[in-house]
Design a protein around this motif. Sequence first.
Motif, mmCIF file in Angstrom:
data_model
loop_
_atom_site.group_PDB
_atom_site.id
_atom_site.type_symbol
_atom_site.label_atom_id
_atom_site.label_comp_id
_atom_site.label_asym_id
_atom_site.label_seq_id
_atom_site.Cartn_x
_atom_site.Cartn_y
_atom_site.Cartn_z
ATOM 1 N N MET A 1 1.003 -1.200 -0.150
ATOM 2 C CA MET A 1 -0.010 0.040 -0.153
ATOM 3 C C MET A 1 0.879 1.411 0.010
ATOM 4 N N GLN A 2 0.659 1.998 -1.081
ATOM 5 C CA GLN A 2 1.471 3.291 -1.052
ATOM 6 C C GLN A 2 1.093 4.396 0.082
ATOM 7 N N SER A 3 1.750 5.128 0.308
ATOM 8 C CA SER A 3 1.592 6.345 1.127
ATOM 9 C C SER A 3 2.785 7.490 1.164
ATOM 10 N N ALA A 4 2.294 8.543 1.534
ATOM 11 C CA ALA A 4 3.127 9.867 1.157
ATOM 12 C C ALA A 4 2.515 10.844 1.806
ATOM 13 N N GLN A 5 3.539 11.444 2.301
ATOM 14 C CA GLN A 5 3.324 12.841 3.175
ATOM 15 C C GLN A 5 2.774 13.958 2.300
ATOM 16 N N PRO A 6 1.473 14.846 2.564
ATOM 17 C CA PRO A 6 1.326 15.902 1.894
ATOM 18 C C PRO A 6 2.332 16.655 1.569
ATOM 19 N N GLU A 7 2.459 17.093 0.283
ATOM 20 C CA GLU A 7 3.644 17.972 -0.384
ATOM 21 C C GLU A 7 2.923 18.907 -1.283
ATOM 22 N N PHE A 8 3.470 20.083 -1.376
ATOM 23 C CA PHE A 8 2.822 21.094 -2.410
ATOM 24 C C PHE A 8 3.144 20.669 -3.577
ATOM 25 N N ASP A 9 2.100 20.958 -4.361
ATOM 26 C CA ASP A 9 2.068 20.407 -6.113
ATOM 27 C C ASP A 9 2.375 19.022 -6.374
ATOM 28 N N LYS A 10 2.260 18.186 -5.326
ATOM 29 C CA LYS A 10 2.617 16.458 -5.377
ATOM 30 C C LYS A 10 1.304 16.115 -6.055
ATOM 31 N N GLN A 11 1.172 15.199 -7.252
ATOM 32 C CA GLN A 11 0.089 14.718 -7.646
ATOM 33 C C GLN A 11 -0.803 13.825 -7.002
ATOM 34 N N ALA A 12 -0.021 13.052 -6.000
ATOM 35 C CA ALA A 12 -0.752 12.157 -5.070
ATOM 36 C C ALA A 12 -0.180 11.976 -3.583
ATOM 37 N N PHE A 13 -0.923 11.923 -2.635
ATOM 38 C CA PHE A 13 -0.242 11.633 -1.378
ATOM 39 C C PHE A 13 -1.415 11.375 -0.545
ATOM 40 N N SER B 1 -7.443 20.728 0.720
ATOM 41 C CA SER B 1 -6.527 21.176 1.428
ATOM 42 C C SER B 1 -5.957 22.784 0.986
ATOM 43 N N ILE B 2 -5.722 23.336 1.881
ATOM 44 C CA ILE B 2 -5.400 24.950 1.384
ATOM 45 C C ILE B 2 -3.826 25.002 1.744
ATOM 46 N N TRP B 3 -3.175 25.589 0.855
ATOM 47 C CA TRP B 3 -1.772 25.869 0.838
ATOM 48 C C TRP B 3 -1.244 27.461 0.577
#
Length: 214
Positions: free
Chosen positions: A1-13, A53-55
Amino acid sequence: MQSAQPEFDKQAFNCPHCAAYAHMQWGKLVVVYVNYMSTNLTQARCSHCNHDSIWISHDKASSQMIWPANLTAPLPHAQMPEAVRPEYDEARAVSAVSPRSAAALLRLVIQKLLIGLGLPGKNINDDIGRLVQRGLPEKIQQALDSVRVIGNNAVHPGVLSDDDLSNVANSLFFLVNFIVEQQIAQPRKVADLFDGLPANAHEQIAKRDGKNKP
């Protein structure tokens, strides 16, 4: 299972609202008076739950998620038991504003993990001692005791300051994931490999180890 922390302009997280690993649709926010006025705010809409989410950013390097509160704590291990995941997620949700609460919740997480490992769960210190007697590796014992002691001290006045807890909070999440990896994920991986051996190999191993004797 994939996982990734929120990151600006990242296509998926992993979405900070629903925690699902999902595609994000990015768009600039504008202010409408007479004309459209650009802002330094950007929204990312989760394709799984449709929440935003707002950045805020002046450039990609200085971007920051401002809604919901930026979660810097590590995501739960992919094989973390469902029985403890709600407490872990709650600890993540409050860690930025109340590391004391997060530490106390993570202590509850390891208590429930110990129950899942077949221990009574009434006294964490005693449970860890039982695991040590069974040959628990020292690094796992140290991780368990670190979360136990810091979680205990977090709820006792004057033992740990807010600054102390802020400095160690994220490390506690790492330790909990480390415990899951060592005590759940790796044994499960070994068991799956062993179970996949041919039947005659299992018979030979049982004969070698005397497991098929009356």
